[in-house]
Write an enzyme that holds these catalytic residues in place. Structure first.
Site, PDB file in Angstrom:
ATOM      1  N   HIS A  37       0.841  -1.207   0.000  1.00  0.00           N
ATOM      2  CA  HIS A  37       0.000   0.000   0.000  1.00  0.00           C
ATOM      3  C   HIS A  37       0.874   1.254   0.000  1.00  0.00           C
ATOM      4  O   HIS A  37       0.586   2.220  -0.709  1.00  0.00           O
ATOM      5  CB  HIS A  37      -0.897   0.029   1.243  1.00  0.00           C
ATOM      6  CG  HIS A  37      -1.869  -1.108   1.352  1.00  0.00           C
ATOM      7  ND1 HIS A  37      -1.817  -2.033   2.362  1.00  0.00           N
ATOM      8  CD2 HIS A  37      -2.925  -1.469   0.573  1.00  0.00           C
ATOM      9  CE1 HIS A  37      -2.805  -2.912   2.221  1.00  0.00           C
ATOM     10  NE2 HIS A  37      -3.490  -2.595   1.135  1.00  0.00           N
ATOM     11  N   GLN A  61     -17.877  -7.127  -1.714  1.00  0.00           N
ATOM     12  CA  GLN A  61     -16.952  -7.940  -2.508  1.00  0.00           C
ATOM     13  C   GLN A  61     -16.563  -9.257  -1.839  1.00  0.00           C
ATOM     14  O   GLN A  61     -15.717  -9.984  -2.349  1.00  0.00           O
ATOM     15  CB  GLN A  61     -15.711  -7.120  -2.874  1.00  0.00           C
ATOM     16  CG  GLN A  61     -14.764  -6.831  -1.736  1.00  0.00           C
ATOM     17  CD  GLN A  61     -13.697  -5.828  -2.144  1.00  0.00           C
ATOM     18  OE1 GLN A  61     -13.976  -4.685  -2.435  1.00  0.00           O
ATOM     19  NE2 GLN A  61     -12.446  -6.274  -2.189  1.00  0.00           N
ATOM     20  N   LYS A 149      -0.241  -6.512  -8.003  1.00  0.00           N
ATOM     21  CA  LYS A 149      -0.475  -7.680  -7.147  1.00  0.00           C
ATOM     22  C   LYS A 149      -1.845  -8.292  -7.454  1.00  0.00           C
ATOM     23  O   LYS A 149      -1.996  -9.505  -7.520  1.00  0.00           O
ATOM     24  CB  LYS A 149      -0.369  -7.243  -5.687  1.00  0.00           C
ATOM     25  CG  LYS A 149      -1.091  -8.087  -4.672  1.00  0.00           C
ATOM     26  CD  LYS A 149      -0.369  -9.389  -4.430  1.00  0.00           C
ATOM     27  CE  LYS A 149      -0.929 -10.173  -3.272  1.00  0.00           C
ATOM     28  NZ  LYS A 149      -2.377 -10.293  -3.227  1.00  0.00           N
ATOM     29  N   SER A 185       0.726  -8.780   1.533  1.00  0.00           N
ATOM     30  CA  SER A 185      -0.743  -8.827   1.512  1.00  0.00           C
ATOM     31  C   SER A 185      -1.262  -8.758   2.945  1.00  0.00           C
ATOM     32  O   SER A 185      -0.649  -9.321   3.859  1.00  0.00           O
ATOM     33  CB  SER A 185      -1.212 -10.137   0.857  1.00  0.00           C
ATOM     34  OG  SER A 185      -2.565 -10.379   1.171  1.00  0.00           O
ATOM     35  N   SER A 186      -2.395  -8.086   3.127  1.00  0.00           N
ATOM     36  CA  SER A 186      -3.000  -8.020   4.468  1.00  0.00           C
ATOM     37  C   SER A 186      -3.328  -9.415   4.967  1.00  0.00           C
ATOM     38  O   SER A 186      -3.297  -9.686   6.165  1.00  0.00           O
ATOM     39  CB  SER A 186      -4.278  -7.185   4.439  1.00  0.00           C
ATOM     40  OG  SER A 186      -4.032  -5.945   3.834  1.00  0.00           O
ATOM     41  N   ARG A 187      -3.649 -10.322   4.040  1.00  0.00           N
ATOM     42  CA  ARG A 187      -4.059 -11.672   4.433  1.00  0.00           C
ATOM     43  C   ARG A 187      -2.879 -12.552   4.862  1.00  0.00           C
ATOM     44  O   ARG A 187      -3.104 -13.643   5.385  1.00  0.00           O
ATOM     45  CB  ARG A 187      -4.830 -12.351   3.302  1.00  0.00           C
ATOM     46  CG  ARG A 187      -6.243 -11.791   3.110  1.00  0.00           C
ATOM     47  CD  ARG A 187      -7.043 -12.648   2.151  1.00  0.00           C
ATOM     48  NE  ARG A 187      -8.465 -12.315   2.169  1.00  0.00           N
ATOM     49  CZ  ARG A 187      -9.066 -11.508   1.282  1.00  0.00           C
ATOM     50  NH1 ARG A 187      -8.373 -10.964   0.307  1.00  0.00           N
ATOM     51  NH2 ARG A 187     -10.356 -11.258   1.371  1.00  0.00           N
TER      52      ARG A 187
HETATM   53  P1  AMP Z   1      -6.258  -4.117  -0.638  1.00  0.00           P
HETATM   54  O1  AMP Z   1      -6.176  -3.293   0.613  1.00  0.00           O
HETATM   55  O2  AMP Z   1      -5.694  -5.500  -0.475  1.00  0.00           O
HETATM   56  O3  AMP Z   1      -7.606  -4.069  -1.290  1.00  0.00           O
HETATM   57  O4  AMP Z   1      -5.268  -3.429  -1.682  1.00  0.00           O
HETATM   58  C1  AMP Z   1      -5.365  -2.076  -2.009  1.00  0.00           C
HETATM   59  C2  AMP Z   1      -4.464  -1.766  -3.172  1.00  0.00           C
HETATM   60  O5  AMP Z   1      -3.111  -2.095  -2.832  1.00  0.00           O
HETATM   61  C3  AMP Z   1      -4.801  -2.569  -4.429  1.00  0.00           C
HETATM   62  O6  AMP Z   1      -4.636  -1.741  -5.573  1.00  0.00           O
HETATM   63  C4  AMP Z   1      -3.768  -3.671  -4.407  1.00  0.00           C
HETATM   64  O7  AMP Z   1      -3.461  -4.184  -5.672  1.00  0.00           O
HETATM   65  C5  AMP Z   1      -2.577  -2.931  -3.827  1.00  0.00           C
HETATM   66  N1  AMP Z   1      -1.621  -3.882  -3.252  1.00  0.00           N
HETATM   67  C6  AMP Z   1      -1.894  -4.857  -2.348  1.00  0.00           C
HETATM   68  N2  AMP Z   1      -0.778  -5.574  -2.093  1.00  0.00           N
HETATM   69  C7  AMP Z   1       0.201  -5.058  -2.878  1.00  0.00           C
HETATM   70  C8  AMP Z   1       1.582  -5.378  -3.078  1.00  0.00           C
HETATM   71  N3  AMP Z   1       2.175  -6.381  -2.444  1.00  0.00           N
HETATM   72  N4  AMP Z   1       2.286  -4.628  -3.963  1.00  0.00           N
HETATM   73  C9  AMP Z   1       1.685  -3.618  -4.629  1.00  0.00           C
HETATM   74  N5  AMP Z   1       0.400  -3.264  -4.475  1.00  0.00           N
HETATM   75  C10 AMP Z   1      -0.341  -3.972  -3.616  1.00  0.00           C
END
Ligand code: AMP
Length: 280
Positions: A37, A61, A149, A185-187
């Protein structure tokens, strides 16, 4: 850093920034922020944007058996990270602020949404597109930043923007990885130490594919996928899909060239992880 919880507040803040001649950059997230992020935020700042980061765990979602309730959340920590990254404003709406209880409309980028992730997460991209379209309409950014990602998500959002004439530019940002190769990743917090080691087999396989293409000029998808499956099979993980596709249509390709990528998902225990290698 400003924090807005209401649509009216964020609209006012953005209006003021725009009247000062600022370009508005939006980074939509679901929070529990990590270095992936932050790289999106850094890119928006580097582009000189007045940077808005939204944090919203979007119920639309998540499927009925998915992890909406237990999706990791830590708003205090997120706010600290946003301040450190020099974010201009955080938009943190409640569910009722985003969706009034009579909400009906959904945005469906058909065909693209049904492939790959769509097979395992029916309805997922409808939820994503609906919330992103709402964020675009509320904030009216000049640019919005999305990570490679989530390659399929990025491709679908680009298509939605083109099809619905949204007046903004989508800026793709490369995947940020942990030291062990795992895509941030948050997960990832769901993974035990042992599962995390297993999970790394996916990035290892994709890294090998990249090397085969770029170093040894092997572009035959059959050979590349065979090799990657061999690597993934060395660990006790469930391979859900690994496919080579065109980065606009998501149609299968038989050889790697510009604008193609290999997208994959595995399940380690109960945790689904996605990753990819792309040639832009
Ligand atoms: P999320 O909070 O998982 O929905 O992700 C929010 C944004 O951050 C989305 O555009 C994702 O693709 C991006 N994102 C999540 N993980 C990564 C990562 N490891 N590298 C680059 N962008 C990321």
């Amino acid at each position: 850093m400003l924090i807005a919880e209401k649509k009216l507040e964020i609209k006012e803040i953005v209006k003021n920034a725009r009247s000062e001649g600022r370009t508005i950059g939006l980074v939509p997230t679901m929070g529990y922020l990590h270095k992936g992020h932050v790289s999106l935020i850094n890119r928006a700042k580097m582009d000189g944007c007045f940077t808005v980061v939204s944090i919203f765990v979007n119920p639309l979602q998540f499927g009925p058996t998915e992890d909406f309730e237990k999706y990791p959340r830590d708003i205090e920590r997120d706010i600290e990270i946003l301040k450190q990254a020099d974010t201009d404003v955080a938009f943190i709406p409640s569910i009722s602020e985003m969706y009034h209880n009579t909400h009906l409309t959904q945005v469906d980028v058909s065909i693209l949404s049904e492939k790959l992730e769509g097979v395992f997460r029916p309805g997922h991209f409808k939820g994503v597109c609906t919330v992103v379209a709402k964020l675009f309409n509320i904030i009216r950014p000049d640019r919005a930043y999305f990570g490679w990602k989530d390659a399929q998500q990025l491709i679908i959002i680009r298509k939605m923007v083109a099809d619905l004439d949204f007046n903004l530019e989508i800026v793709p940002v490369p995947t940020v990885r942990e030291d062990d190769g795992l895509a941030a990743s948050s997960r990832n917090v769901y993974l035990s130490d042992q599962d995390r080691k297993k999970a790394c087999v996916l990035s290892k396989a994709l890294h090998k594919i990249r090397k085969m293409v770029e170093l040894y000029k092997i572009t035959d998808v059959r050979i590349l996928l065979e090799e990657s499956k061999k690597i993934i099979e060395t660990e006790n993980v469930e391979l859900q899909y690994i496919e080579a596709v065109d980065l606009e249509t998501l149609k299968p390709v038989t050889s790697i060239k510009k604008n193609t990528g290999i997208l994959a998902a595995i399940k380690v225990g109960n945790v689904r992880l996605i990753d990819n290698v792309i040639w832009e």
